[in-house]
Design a protein around this motif. Sequence first.
Motif, short mmCIF file in Angstrom:
data_model
loop_
_atom_site.label_atom_id
_atom_site.label_comp_id
_atom_site.label_asym_id
_atom_site.label_seq_id
_atom_site.Cartn_x
_atom_site.Cartn_y
_atom_site.Cartn_z
N ALA A 46 -5.97 1.37 4.74
CA ALA A 46 -6.61 1.30 3.42
C ALA A 46 -5.57 1.28 2.31
CB ALA A 46 -7.56 2.47 3.22
N GLY A 47 -5.73 0.37 1.38
CA GLY A 47 -4.77 0.21 0.31
C GLY A 47 -3.83 -0.96 0.52
N PHE A 48 -3.76 -1.46 1.75
CA PHE A 48 -2.96 -2.65 2.08
C PHE A 48 -1.55 -2.60 1.47
CE2 PHE A 48 -7.23 -5.12 2.32
CZ PHE A 48 -7.45 -4.65 3.61
N GLN A 49 -1.32 -3.36 0.38
CA GLN A 49 0.03 -3.50 -0.17
C GLN A 49 0.45 -2.36 -1.10
OE1 GLN A 49 -2.52 -5.76 -0.59
NE2 GLN A 49 -1.74 -7.86 -0.66
N ILE A 50 -0.46 -1.44 -1.42
CA ILE A 50 -0.14 -0.36 -2.35
C ILE A 50 0.84 0.61 -1.70
CG2 ILE A 50 -1.08 1.53 -3.72
CD1 ILE A 50 -3.76 0.01 -3.71
N SER A 51 1.87 0.97 -2.45
CA SER A 51 2.86 1.92 -1.95
C SER A 51 2.58 3.32 -2.51
CB SER A 51 4.27 1.49 -2.37
OG SER A 51 4.60 0.23 -1.82
N ASP A 52 2.98 4.33 -1.76
CA ASP A 52 2.86 5.73 -2.17
C ASP A 52 1.39 6.17 -2.25
OD1 ASP A 52 5.66 5.87 -2.39
OD2 ASP A 52 5.57 5.08 -4.44
N HIS A 53 1.20 7.42 -2.62
CA HIS A 53 -0.13 8.02 -2.76
C HIS A 53 -0.95 7.89 -1.48
CE1 HIS A 53 0.95 8.22 -6.95
NE2 HIS A 53 1.08 6.91 -7.02
N GLY A 54 -0.26 7.93 -0.32
CA GLY A 54 -0.94 7.87 0.97
C GLY A 54 -1.25 6.48 1.46
N CYS A 55 -0.84 5.46 0.72
CA CYS A 55 -1.15 4.07 1.09
C CYS A 55 -0.02 3.48 1.93
CB CYS A 55 -1.37 3.23 -0.17
SG CYS A 55 -2.73 3.83 -1.20
N PRO A 56 -0.30 2.46 2.73
CA PRO A 56 0.68 1.97 3.71
C PRO A 56 1.81 1.13 3.14
CG PRO A 56 -1.35 0.71 3.89
CD PRO A 56 -1.62 1.84 2.93
N GLY A 57 1.66 0.56 1.94
CA GLY A 57 2.73 -0.21 1.34
C GLY A 57 3.14 -1.43 2.14
N MET A 58 2.18 -2.17 2.64
CA MET A 58 2.46 -3.37 3.44
C MET A 58 3.05 -4.48 2.58
SD MET A 58 -1.13 -3.69 5.51
CE MET A 58 -1.93 -2.28 6.28
N SER A 59 3.83 -5.35 3.20
CA SER A 59 4.18 -6.60 2.55
C SER A 59 2.93 -7.48 2.50
CB SER A 59 5.28 -7.32 3.33
OG SER A 59 4.77 -7.78 4.59
N ASN A 60 2.97 -8.53 1.71
CA ASN A 60 1.82 -9.44 1.65
C ASN A 60 1.62 -10.16 2.98
OD1 ASN A 60 0.58 -9.57 -1.19
ND2 ASN A 60 2.78 -9.58 -1.61
N VAL A 61 2.71 -10.45 3.70
CA VAL A 61 2.58 -11.07 5.02
C VAL A 61 1.86 -10.12 5.97
CG1 VAL A 61 3.84 -11.89 7.04
CG2 VAL A 61 4.59 -12.58 4.76
#
Length: 426
Positions: A93-108
Amino acid sequence: MKTTQGTAVDLGQTVAFPSGNGKPSGVEPPVLGGPEYSDYYLLDNLLTDEQRALRKKVREFMDQEVTPVINPYWERAEFPFELMPKLARLDIAGFQISDHGCPGMSNVTAGLVILELARGDLSISTFMGVHSALAMMSIAMLGSEEQRQRFLPPMARLEKIGAFGLTEPAHGTDVVKLETSAHRDGDSYVLNGYKRWIGNASFADYVIIWARGDDGHVGGYVVEKGTPGFGVQVIKGKTALRCVQNAQISLTDVRVPAENRLANVNTFRDTEKVLLASRFCVAWESIGAAVAGYETALAYAKQRKQFGMPLAAFQLIQYRLSRMLADITAMVCMQYRLSQLLDEGEYSMPRVALAKMHHTERARAILSDARDMLGGNGILLDYHVARHLCDIEAIDTYEGTDTVQALIVGRDITGYSAFVPVAPSH
């Protein structure tokens, strides 16, 4: 094979009938193949081990947890809440979002995840798109650091669910003209108006409502569950994305604390930043649905026999499968490069619009062909193609129809805006 109960008239007793073509020797609902069926140009070789592992994890979740149970929910137009704890454990959940518990994925990487979600079920991928790419992304891109810290961590854990309220009953394509109002009153904003087609709205904890302020500019407001004056009516009778709980929202003197107004929204242009991110996700969704149709048609054609031969041995079937594969290969290559450009900071709404326009149109064609190749079985939910074929109609429409995407691209390549028709003079 699953069975359904029916009554044998000549015996007056209940017997079990197979749900496929009605004969023990018929084709079982086929198991979808692996990526090797659709990765004809070996793009898998360009991925990291971590990307391949994440894609495999999401695919296995969809195949093992979602596909076996989703059809009854779709038929009843119910959301599968039982899957939420398992979905949360994927930590996507959160896909590309970094920090705050989100995975910080690249767009790829995010694209691969979305493709796999959609390959399994478009309602689940749409739920995650609304929650992650619209609601969470609005807060991540346009909220203050305090707002990000307050809202994003529980949303990343799927403990709190988000929705995105932009479209109105009278404003879809021309949503820039939205009429919902936000009037400042002391330390609060008072919202009035209506929203329509808002996914997740009937159970969301945070709904991002877009409204026009006293200065005439559009702002985003986080309306929390239980706020007085916030009414929700689920839209019934849908033939697409039946599991998604789209709703009409009524806002009657809804009082929102000033600290819930997204801090970095000043005009509708800021809203478009979120729409670019979401439209990018929808383009990947279309590919996932197309892959599901192709893989099912291929597996079915190898198993199903007519005139003593597998369907796959017939020239017309091979031609259609080859055309499907060519379209999917083109779509994936195009989307992979678009994802790279976004990772490089080359943000362009026209490029994203071109992808969304092209991919949804080809996905509709591929799924229609797949349905036809399955014959009568193609209209059975057991084979999953019918569900994807119905659902792709909504994917083609939301986040902008193909004609809207074409006008965005057309404006970019010609320099002329053709959005607003001019009435003939008299």
